[in-house]
Design an enzyme around this catalytic site. Structure first.
Site: not given
Ligand code: ADE
Length: 247
Positions: A114, A152, A167, A87
C-alpha cells in the site's frame, strides 16, 4: 556505473540483467548490477518487512528498518541517488534518463505494498519516480524500464553509438521513418530520395519527416525544441503542404 536494486523479488531481474544490451553491458564491465533482497535486513527473525498502518485502515506499510538497512549496506559512506519507484513520483522521461546516466551509482527501491513508511521518503530517498499514470503491482517493472533506458546511454553499451544520439526524444523530436531492402515490397516503394545518395538532401528529408511525425503524434514536444532557421523553413513547407492537401 553501479546499479543496485532493492526488492523482495530478486529473481525478476535475472532475465532482464542477463540478456541483450543490458547483459552485454554487464559482460563488458560497463555496468555492475547488484540485486538485494531487503528482507535480509528485516530486524526480526520472521523476516517481516511490512506492518499495519498507525491510525488504522486497510493495507500494509513497508517498514523503515529493512529499507534503511539495505540502502546503508549498499552505499556505505557514499551518497548516491536513491530512487523510490512509486506512482506518485515525478514522471520519468528521456531528460531524467540522461541525468541518471551521468551518475556513477544509482540505487532503486521497489515496493509491493500500500505504501512506504513516510520516513523512507523524507530521510533516505533522493528521487521519487513514476513511469506513467497507471498502477503496477510493484516497482520492479518500473525500475527495469528506467535501468534499461539508462544503461543503453552508457558509452559503448549500444553497438552503434549514433543510434542513441538520433533516438526519438534525445533530439527533442520523434524519429523519422526508416527503410531497408527490398526497394519495393508488395508494391510499396521506398522514397526515391533515400536511394539518391545525396546526403544533404537525405538529412533534410529526415529532419522534415521527424517534424511531420512530431506534429502528428506529439505536438507538445515542438514547444521545447530550438527553432533553427532550417526547422522554421521545414515547418513552413509542412504547413503549406497541409493547406494544399485541404484545398
Ligand atoms: N509502482 C507502482 N506503479 C508504479 C508506476 N507507475 N511507476 C513507478 N513505480 C510504480
Amino acid at each position: 556505473m553501479r546499479i543496485d536494486v532493492l526488492t523482495l523479488f530478486p529473481e525478476m531481474f535475472s532475465g532482464v540483467f542477463g540478456t541483450s544490451i543490458l547483459g552485454k553491458a554487464a559482460e563488458k564491465g560497463i555496468v555492475d548490477f547488484h540485486v538485494t533482497n531487503f528482507r535480509e535486513y528485516s530486524n526480526n527473525k520472521h523476516g517481516t518487512v511490512d506492518d499495519t498502518p498507525y491510525g488504522g485502515g486497510g493495507g500494509m506499510v513497508l517498514k523503515a528498518e529493512p529499507i534503511f538497512g539495505a540502502v546503508e549496506a549498499v552505499t556505505g559512506e557514499a551518497k548516491p541517488r536513491v530512487v523510490l519507484m512509486c506512482p506518485q513520483g515525478k514522471r520519468y522521461n528521456q531528460k531524467l534518463a540522461e541525468e541518471f546516466a551521468r551518475e556513477e551509482h544509482l540505487v532503486f527501491i521497489c515496493g509491493h505494498y500500500e505504501g512506504y513508511d513516510e520516513r523512507i521518503r523524507e530521510y533516505l530517498v533522493t528521487d521519487e519516480v513514476s513511469i506513467g499514470d497507471y498502477v503496477l503491482t510493484g516497482g520492479e517493472l518500473a525500475a527495469m524500464v528506467i535501468i534499461d533506458s539508462v544503461v543503453r546511454l552508457q558509452p559503448g553499451a549500444l553497438g552503434n553509438e549514433l543510434s542513441a544520439v538520433t533516438d526519438s526524444f534525445s533530439t527533442g523530436l520523434l524519429e523519422h521513418p526508416h527503410y531497408t531492402r527490398p526497394a519495393e515490397f508488395r508494391g510499396w516503394k521506398v522514397p526515391d530520395i533515400l536511394m539518391s545518395g545525396h546526403h544533404a538532401n537525405i538529412e533534410r528529408w529526415r529532419l522534415k519527416e521527424s517534424l511531420r511525425r512530431t506534429i502528428e503524434r506529439r505536438p507538445d514536444l515542438l514547444d521545447q525544441i530550438e527553432m533553427t532557421k532550417e526547422i522554421k523553413q521545414l515547418l513552413e513547407e509542412l504547413r503549406q503542404e497541409k493547406e494544399q492537401g485541404e484545398a
